[in-house]
Design an enzyme around this catalytic site. Sequence first.
Site, PDB file in Angstrom:
ATOM      1  N   LEU A   1      -1.877   3.044  -0.581  1.00  0.00           N
ATOM      2  CA  LEU A   1      -2.866   1.970  -0.527  1.00  0.00           C
ATOM      3  C   LEU A   1      -3.422   1.837   0.894  1.00  0.00           C
ATOM      4  O   LEU A   1      -4.638   1.847   1.113  1.00  0.00           O
ATOM      5  CB  LEU A   1      -2.226   0.642  -0.975  1.00  0.00           C
ATOM      6  CG  LEU A   1      -3.148  -0.581  -0.956  1.00  0.00           C
ATOM      7  CD1 LEU A   1      -4.295  -0.420  -1.947  1.00  0.00           C
ATOM      8  CD2 LEU A   1      -2.364  -1.865  -1.292  1.00  0.00           C
TER       9      LEU A   1
ATOM     10  N   ILE B   1       2.350   6.244   4.585  1.00  0.00           N
ATOM     11  CA  ILE B   1       2.766   6.278   3.185  1.00  0.00           C
ATOM     12  C   ILE B   1       4.187   6.841   3.074  1.00  0.00           C
ATOM     13  O   ILE B   1       4.427   8.033   3.333  1.00  0.00           O
ATOM     14  CB  ILE B   1       1.766   7.106   2.329  1.00  0.00           C
ATOM     15  CG1 ILE B   1       0.334   6.585   2.556  1.00  0.00           C
ATOM     16  CG2 ILE B   1       2.166   7.060   0.858  1.00  0.00           C
ATOM     17  CD1 ILE B   1       0.148   5.090   2.294  1.00  0.00           C
ATOM     18  N   THR B   2       5.103   5.982   2.661  1.00  0.00           N
ATOM     19  CA  THR B   2       6.514   6.370   2.532  1.00  0.00           C
ATOM     20  C   THR B   2       6.656   7.503   1.514  1.00  0.00           C
ATOM     21  O   THR B   2       6.087   7.429   0.418  1.00  0.00           O
ATOM     22  CB  THR B   2       7.355   5.147   2.092  1.00  0.00           C
ATOM     23  OG1 THR B   2       7.158   4.108   3.051  1.00  0.00           O
ATOM     24  CG2 THR B   2       8.832   5.493   1.989  1.00  0.00           C
TER      25      THR B   2
ATOM     26  N   GLU C   1       4.422  -4.065   3.225  1.00  0.00           N
ATOM     27  CA  GLU C   1       4.382  -4.947   2.041  1.00  0.00           C
ATOM     28  C   GLU C   1       3.860  -6.337   2.408  1.00  0.00           C
ATOM     29  O   GLU C   1       4.349  -7.345   1.913  1.00  0.00           O
ATOM     30  CB  GLU C   1       5.780  -5.093   1.431  1.00  0.00           C
ATOM     31  CG  GLU C   1       6.449  -3.797   1.116  1.00  0.00           C
ATOM     32  CD  GLU C   1       5.939  -3.165  -0.151  1.00  0.00           C
ATOM     33  OE1 GLU C   1       5.201  -3.832  -0.886  1.00  0.00           O
ATOM     34  OE2 GLU C   1       6.263  -1.996  -0.383  1.00  0.00           O
TER      35      GLU C   1
HETATM   36  C1  FAD Z   1       7.355   2.538   8.006  1.00  0.00           C
HETATM   37  C2  FAD Z   1       6.186   2.096   7.172  1.00  0.00           C
HETATM   38  C3  FAD Z   1       6.101   2.480   5.837  1.00  0.00           C
HETATM   39  C4  FAD Z   1       4.986   2.092   5.060  1.00  0.00           C
HETATM   40  N1  FAD Z   1       4.886   2.529   3.751  1.00  0.00           N
HETATM   41  C5  FAD Z   1       3.730   2.277   3.064  1.00  0.00           C
HETATM   42  C6  FAD Z   1       3.533   2.838   1.745  1.00  0.00           C
HETATM   43  O1  FAD Z   1       4.416   3.490   1.179  1.00  0.00           O
HETATM   44  N2  FAD Z   1       2.328   2.637   1.118  1.00  0.00           N
HETATM   45  C7  FAD Z   1       1.321   1.920   1.708  1.00  0.00           C
HETATM   46  O2  FAD Z   1       0.255   1.790   1.099  1.00  0.00           O
HETATM   47  N3  FAD Z   1       1.478   1.371   2.949  1.00  0.00           N
HETATM   48  C8  FAD Z   1       2.661   1.533   3.633  1.00  0.00           C
HETATM   49  N4  FAD Z   1       2.822   1.001   4.896  1.00  0.00           N
HETATM   50  C9  FAD Z   1       1.701   0.300   5.523  1.00  0.00           C
HETATM   51  C10 FAD Z   1       1.902  -1.199   5.677  1.00  0.00           C
HETATM   52  O3  FAD Z   1       1.835  -1.825   4.418  1.00  0.00           O
HETATM   53  C11 FAD Z   1       0.829  -1.702   6.656  1.00  0.00           C
HETATM   54  O4  FAD Z   1       1.223  -1.234   7.951  1.00  0.00           O
HETATM   55  C12 FAD Z   1       0.691  -3.207   6.653  1.00  0.00           C
HETATM   56  O5  FAD Z   1       0.085  -3.646   5.460  1.00  0.00           O
HETATM   57  C13 FAD Z   1      -0.157  -3.708   7.839  1.00  0.00           C
HETATM   58  O6  FAD Z   1      -1.337  -2.993   7.957  1.00  0.00           O
HETATM   59  P1  FAD Z   1      -1.744  -2.389   9.388  1.00  0.00           P
HETATM   60  O7  FAD Z   1      -0.597  -1.615   9.921  1.00  0.00           O
HETATM   61  O8  FAD Z   1      -3.029  -1.685   9.216  1.00  0.00           O
HETATM   62  O9  FAD Z   1      -1.926  -3.644  10.337  1.00  0.00           O
HETATM   63  P2  FAD Z   1      -3.223  -4.582  10.437  1.00  0.00           P
HETATM   64  O10 FAD Z   1      -3.683  -4.975   9.095  1.00  0.00           O
HETATM   65  O11 FAD Z   1      -4.200  -3.942  11.357  1.00  0.00           O
HETATM   66  O12 FAD Z   1      -2.593  -5.869  11.130  1.00  0.00           O
HETATM   67  C14 FAD Z   1      -2.331  -5.936  12.542  1.00  0.00           C
HETATM   68  C15 FAD Z   1      -1.941  -7.370  12.878  1.00  0.00           C
HETATM   69  O13 FAD Z   1      -3.026  -8.243  12.567  1.00  0.00           O
HETATM   70  C16 FAD Z   1      -2.572  -9.276  11.728  1.00  0.00           C
HETATM   71  N5  FAD Z   1      -3.640  -9.709  10.820  1.00  0.00           N
HETATM   72  C17 FAD Z   1      -4.397  -8.948   9.998  1.00  0.00           C
HETATM   73  N6  FAD Z   1      -5.248  -9.707   9.305  1.00  0.00           N
HETATM   74  C18 FAD Z   1      -5.008 -10.986   9.681  1.00  0.00           C
HETATM   75  C19 FAD Z   1      -5.561 -12.251   9.328  1.00  0.00           C
HETATM   76  N7  FAD Z   1      -6.518 -12.382   8.385  1.00  0.00           N
HETATM   77  N8  FAD Z   1      -5.069 -13.356   9.930  1.00  0.00           N
HETATM   78  C20 FAD Z   1      -4.081 -13.264  10.852  1.00  0.00           C
HETATM   79  N9  FAD Z   1      -3.520 -12.100  11.224  1.00  0.00           N
HETATM   80  C21 FAD Z   1      -3.981 -10.979  10.651  1.00  0.00           C
HETATM   81  C22 FAD Z   1      -1.411  -8.672  10.953  1.00  0.00           C
HETATM   82  O14 FAD Z   1      -0.572  -9.675  10.409  1.00  0.00           O
HETATM   83  C23 FAD Z   1      -0.750  -7.867  12.056  1.00  0.00           C
HETATM   84  O15 FAD Z   1       0.062  -8.697  12.835  1.00  0.00           O
HETATM   85  C24 FAD Z   1       3.955   1.318   5.653  1.00  0.00           C
HETATM   86  C25 FAD Z   1       4.089   0.898   6.995  1.00  0.00           C
HETATM   87  C26 FAD Z   1       5.173   1.270   7.744  1.00  0.00           C
HETATM   88  C27 FAD Z   1       5.260   0.832   9.193  1.00  0.00           C
END
Ligand code: FAD
Length: 389
Positions: free
Chosen positions: A135, A167-168, A368
Site C-alpha cells: 500500500l 513492504i514487509t 500500520e
Molecule cells: C519496517 C517497516 C515495515 C513496513 N511494512 C509495510 C508493509 O508491509 N506494507 C505497507 O504498505 N507499508 C509498510 N510500511 C510503511 C508504513 O505503513 C509507513 O511508513 C507509515 O504508514 C508512515 O508513512 P511514511 O513513512 O510515508 O511517513 P509519512 O506519512 O511521511 O509521515 C511522516 C510523519 O508525518 C506525520 N504526519 C503525516 N500526516 C500527518 C497529519 N495529517 N497530521 C499530523 N501528522 C502527520 C506522521 O505521523 C509521521 O510522524 C512499513 C514501514 C516500516 C518502517
Amino acid sequence: MPVAPLDLLDLDSLLTDEERDVRALCRRVADDRVRPYVADWYENGATPVRDLALEFGKLGLLGMHLTGYGCAGATAVSYGLACMELEAADSGVRSLVSVQGSLAMYAIWRFGSAEQKQRWLPGMAAGELLGCFGLTEPDHGSDPATMSTRARRDGTDWVLTGGKMWITNAPLADVAVIWARADEGVIGFAVPTDTPGFSAREIKHKMSLRASSTGEITLDEVRLPESARLPSAAGLKAPLSCLTEARFGIVWGALGAARDCLATAIDYARSREQFGRPIAGFQLTQAKLADMALELQKGFLLALHLGRLRDSAGTLRPEQVSVGKLNNVREAIKIARQCRTILGGNGISGEYPIMRHAANLESVLTYEGTSEIHQLVIGQKLTDLSAFG
Ligand SMILES: Cc1cc2nc3c(=O)[nH]c(=O)nc-3n(C[C@H](O)[C@H](O)[C@H](O)COP(=O)(O)OP(=O)(O)OC[C@H]3O[C@@H](n4cnc5c(N)ncnc54)[C@H](O)[C@@H]3O)c2cc1C
C-alpha cells in the site's frame, strides 16, 4: 519469589483453557525456535523467513483467525496471544505472521475470487507460499488516498505501473497484494511476483526490525489478466479494513515486547549490585518497575477487551483499534526505554533483548498508521471534525 507483572492481577483467570493452550504453544515455539537465534539474525540482518514460515504454518499460526483453506479459525483473543508471544521474542518475527495472515491472506480471503482463494490461501496457510501487502509508496505513506500507482485497462488485461515502499516480505514473496488507482478508484490485485515487470529489492541499512525482510517494489508495466484483480475490493476502505485486522495483532504484540523488556529488567535488577545491594532494592528502581507493571496490565486489559469485542461482534470499529494501537505501542516503547535505563551500560548491548525491542518498536510505532494518524482517527470520532488535511 517475585510475581510476574501480568500475574499481579491474576489476569490469566480471564483466559479460557484453549486460549492458555495457544499461548503456551506459541511461547514454546518462540522460546525454542526464535529466542536463541534472533540476536544473530538481527545483527546480521539475515532471518530464515521461509523456514520460520513453514514451521509457523505447521502450527497453524498463519492466517490463524481466518476460516477455511487450511486456516485454523482461532478466536481473535487466541490470535492476539500468539502475536504477543511471538513479539516477546522479536517484533520482526511477529510482523512476518501479521503480514502473512492479517494483510496478504486476509485481503485475498475477504476480497478475492473463489479461484484466487484456492490458488493462494492453502499454500499461504501452510507457509509454503509467502505473501506481502503493498500500500505504502515512496511519496504516499500516511495518506494512501493520493497513491501514484496506476492500474489501466488494456483490452481485457490490466497494466500496473508505479512503486511501493517499505513492504514487509516483498523480496521473498510469491504473491503481492498490490493496491492501485484505476478510473473506478482504488482497486487491488493478487500479483504473482514472477510476473514480468515486477521486481522487489531489499531495503538495506535499517536500524530497526532487522530480523524482518523489507522491500521496495517496482511495477514496470506489469500486465495481469482480469482474474488477478480482487473482485470484491472497491475503494480505499478495502486496504484500510486489512490494516484494521493487522493493527489488532499489534495491539497485543507490542505488549509482548514490553513484557520481555520488563522481565529482563527485573531479573537484572535483582542480581546487579551497586552501593552494596541489588539495584532492585532501591526505591527509585522499584518506582520504575511498578509504573511499568501498571501500564503492562492496563495494556493487556485493553487488548483483551478489544479481543472479546471482536469475538462477540465479529468486527471492530477502526477507532477502537486505534485506541489499542496508539496506547499499547506508545506505552510499550516507553517501557522499553525505561527498562534500558535499569540495565545501565548493558542496556545498549545486543547481549540483552531490550535495545533490540526498543529499536523494533520504533517501526511498530510508525507502521500500520503512525501514532499521529491514530490520534487523528480518535480525534475525529470525538469531535466529528476531520483534522487530516
Ligand atoms: C519496517 C517497516 C515495515 C513496513 N511494512 C509495510 C508493509 O508491509 N506494507 C505497507 O504498505 N507499508 C509498510 N510500511 C510503511 C508504513 O505503513 C509507513 O511508513 C507509515 O504508514 C508512515 O508513512 P511514511 O513513512 O510515508 O511517513 P509519512 O506519512 O511521511 O509521515 C511522516 C510523519 O508525518 C506525520 N504526519 C503525516 N500526516 C500527518 C497529519 N495529517 N497530521 C499530523 N501528522 C502527520 C506522521 O505521523 C509521521 O510522524 C512499513 C514501514 C516500516 C518502517
